[in-house]
Write a protein that holds these residues in place. Structure first.
Motif, mmCIF file in Angstrom:
data_model
loop_
_atom_site.group_PDB
_atom_site.id
_atom_site.type_symbol
_atom_site.label_atom_id
_atom_site.label_comp_id
_atom_site.label_asym_id
_atom_site.label_seq_id
_atom_site.Cartn_x
_atom_site.Cartn_y
_atom_site.Cartn_z
ATOM 1 N N LEU A 128 48.099 -1.245 -5.487
ATOM 2 C CA LEU A 128 47.928 0.195 -5.281
ATOM 3 C C LEU A 128 49.184 0.864 -4.737
ATOM 4 C CD1 LEU A 128 46.162 2.755 -5.058
ATOM 5 C CD2 LEU A 128 45.521 1.971 -2.771
ATOM 6 N N THR A 129 49.816 0.261 -3.728
ATOM 7 C CA THR A 129 50.968 0.903 -3.095
ATOM 8 C C THR A 129 52.099 1.125 -4.085
ATOM 9 O OG1 THR A 129 50.408 -0.122 -0.967
ATOM 10 C CG2 THR A 129 52.633 0.751 -1.213
ATOM 11 N N ASN A 130 52.433 0.084 -4.846
ATOM 12 C CA ASN A 130 53.509 0.229 -5.827
ATOM 13 C C ASN A 130 53.107 1.184 -6.944
ATOM 14 O OD1 ASN A 130 56.172 -0.522 -6.748
ATOM 15 N ND2 ASN A 130 55.173 -1.677 -8.388
ATOM 16 N N PHE A 131 51.848 1.140 -7.372
ATOM 17 C CA PHE A 131 51.380 2.065 -8.415
ATOM 18 C C PHE A 131 51.529 3.507 -7.952
ATOM 19 C CE2 PHE A 131 48.336 4.695 -10.600
ATOM 20 C CZ PHE A 131 48.392 4.259 -11.919
ATOM 21 N N HIS A 132 51.118 3.784 -6.715
ATOM 22 C CA HIS A 132 51.205 5.144 -6.202
ATOM 23 C C HIS A 132 52.653 5.592 -6.050
ATOM 24 C CE1 HIS A 132 50.203 8.717 -3.903
ATOM 25 N NE2 HIS A 132 51.088 8.349 -2.995
ATOM 26 N N ARG A 133 53.513 4.686 -5.598
ATOM 27 C CA ARG A 133 54.914 5.041 -5.430
ATOM 28 C C ARG A 133 55.575 5.346 -6.762
ATOM 29 N NH1 ARG A 133 56.468 0.265 -1.079
ATOM 30 N NH2 ARG A 133 55.947 1.434 0.820
ATOM 31 N N LYS A 185 57.705 7.851 -4.875
ATOM 32 C CA LYS A 185 59.089 7.544 -4.549
ATOM 33 C C LYS A 185 59.902 7.285 -5.795
ATOM 34 C CE LYS A 185 58.586 5.983 0.160
ATOM 35 N NZ LYS A 185 59.011 5.003 1.158
ATOM 36 N N LYS A 186 61.190 7.212 -5.600
ATOM 37 C CA LYS A 186 62.095 7.012 -6.715
ATOM 38 C C LYS A 186 61.988 5.604 -7.264
ATOM 39 C CE LYS A 186 65.551 10.327 -5.065
ATOM 40 N NZ LYS A 186 66.952 10.489 -4.664
ATOM 41 N N GLU A 187 62.367 5.438 -8.522
ATOM 42 C CA GLU A 187 62.393 4.125 -9.169
ATOM 43 C C GLU A 187 63.254 3.168 -8.373
ATOM 44 O OE1 GLU A 187 61.577 1.345 -12.192
ATOM 45 O OE2 GLU A 187 60.769 3.306 -11.800
ATOM 46 N N GLY A 188 62.772 1.942 -8.230
ATOM 47 C CA GLY A 188 63.520 0.915 -7.513
ATOM 48 C C GLY A 188 63.108 0.803 -6.063
ATOM 49 N N SER A 189 62.166 1.667 -5.634
ATOM 50 C CA SER A 189 61.693 1.565 -4.248
ATOM 51 C C SER A 189 60.931 0.277 -4.035
ATOM 52 C CB SER A 189 60.799 2.764 -3.938
ATOM 53 O OG SER A 189 60.116 2.594 -2.751
ATOM 54 N N GLN A 190 61.004 -0.276 -2.837
ATOM 55 C CA GLN A 190 60.281 -1.486 -2.495
ATOM 56 C C GLN A 190 58.962 -1.165 -1.830
ATOM 57 O OE1 GLN A 190 61.402 -4.618 -3.402
ATOM 58 N NE2 GLN A 190 62.874 -3.414 -4.511
#
Length: 236
Positions: free
Chosen positions: A68-73, A231-236
């Motif tokens: 979920l976190t990465n999907f939302h970012r 967030k921008k692409e490449g965010s962790q």
């Protein structure tokens, strides 16, 4: 001897079995629950939504995690709710099917053990989905749903600590680590069962292992904080 076995497996006489189940049938039941729960777990919401609806696999962006976190970012938007519902509902369905299975064979005393067993395999499917190259998510949504299905006291410890840490620090991973670490302790407090606590330790251990990269970044001080904005692409 029989009473000791019941206490070990079930956690107490209040919901113990009247008789030991046939070991062969018990093994068959365990396999059936494991298979159904695993494949339910494989239906990873972040992967399905990103790959088949957005046609842009979430695992190719951000941290590469199918959660979920990465999907939302990466994507944000209303489809985040679909991911949440998918990962929560599949865990609930897996546990409900396990309860139905033990009721169907007439072993209600195995209900709690069946819930933990189904939860473990559902989480394995979510984290290591065979149809998606064994590359799935970190299991927090599904794991949280599993905790709720076990006992309200377990859910209070797991979710209460998660929400407090995540809100105060904005580190979702820190709250997730609390959830994984506290789950077996809360299980022991509620059931006082060695077998159930071991299953809970496996579930919690899987969550911690999947967050090992986050733990390293937390220690190093470069872990990303959660934001409601994409967030921008490449965010962790």
């Amino acid at each position: 001897m029989l009473d000791s076995f019941r206490a070990l497996v079930n956690g107490g006489p209040d919901w113990a079995m009247n008789a030991l189940p046939n070991p062969i049938l018990l093994a068959v039941l365990a396999v059936v629950i494991a298979v159904f729960s695993y494949f339910l777990g494989c239906s990873n919401g972040a992967i399905i939504v990103s790959k088949y609806i957005l046609h842009n696999d979430v695992r190719n962006h951000g941290s590469g995690n199918a959660g979920l976190t990465n999907f939302h970012r990466v994507f944000g938007g209303k489809l985040t709710l679909v991911v949440i519902l998918s990962d929560v509902v599949k865990a609930i369905v897996a546990i409900c099917l396990a309860l139905f299975a033990v009721w169907l064979v007439g072993w209600p005393g195995l209900s709690v053990g069946a819930k933990y067993w189904a939860g473990l395999w559902c989480l394995l499917g979510h984290m290591f989905p065979c149809m998606f190259g064994f590359k799935g998510g970190k299991g927090i949504l599904s794991g949280g749903a599993i905790a709720i299905m076990m006992d309200w006291r377990i859910a209070l410890v797991v979710w209460g600590g998660f929400l407090i840490l995540a809100i105060l620090t904005k580190y979702v991973s820190l709250g997730s680590c609390w959830a994984g670490a506290s789950f077996p302790f809360a299980t022991w407090f509620v059931y006082h069962s060695v077998a159930l606590t071991l299953l809970a330790a496996l579930i919690g251990g899987l969550i911690l292992w999947k967050h090992r990269g986050n733990i390293q970044r937390l220690i190093q001080g470069n872990e990303s904080k959660f934001s409601l904005h994409k967030k921008k692409e490449g965010s962790q």
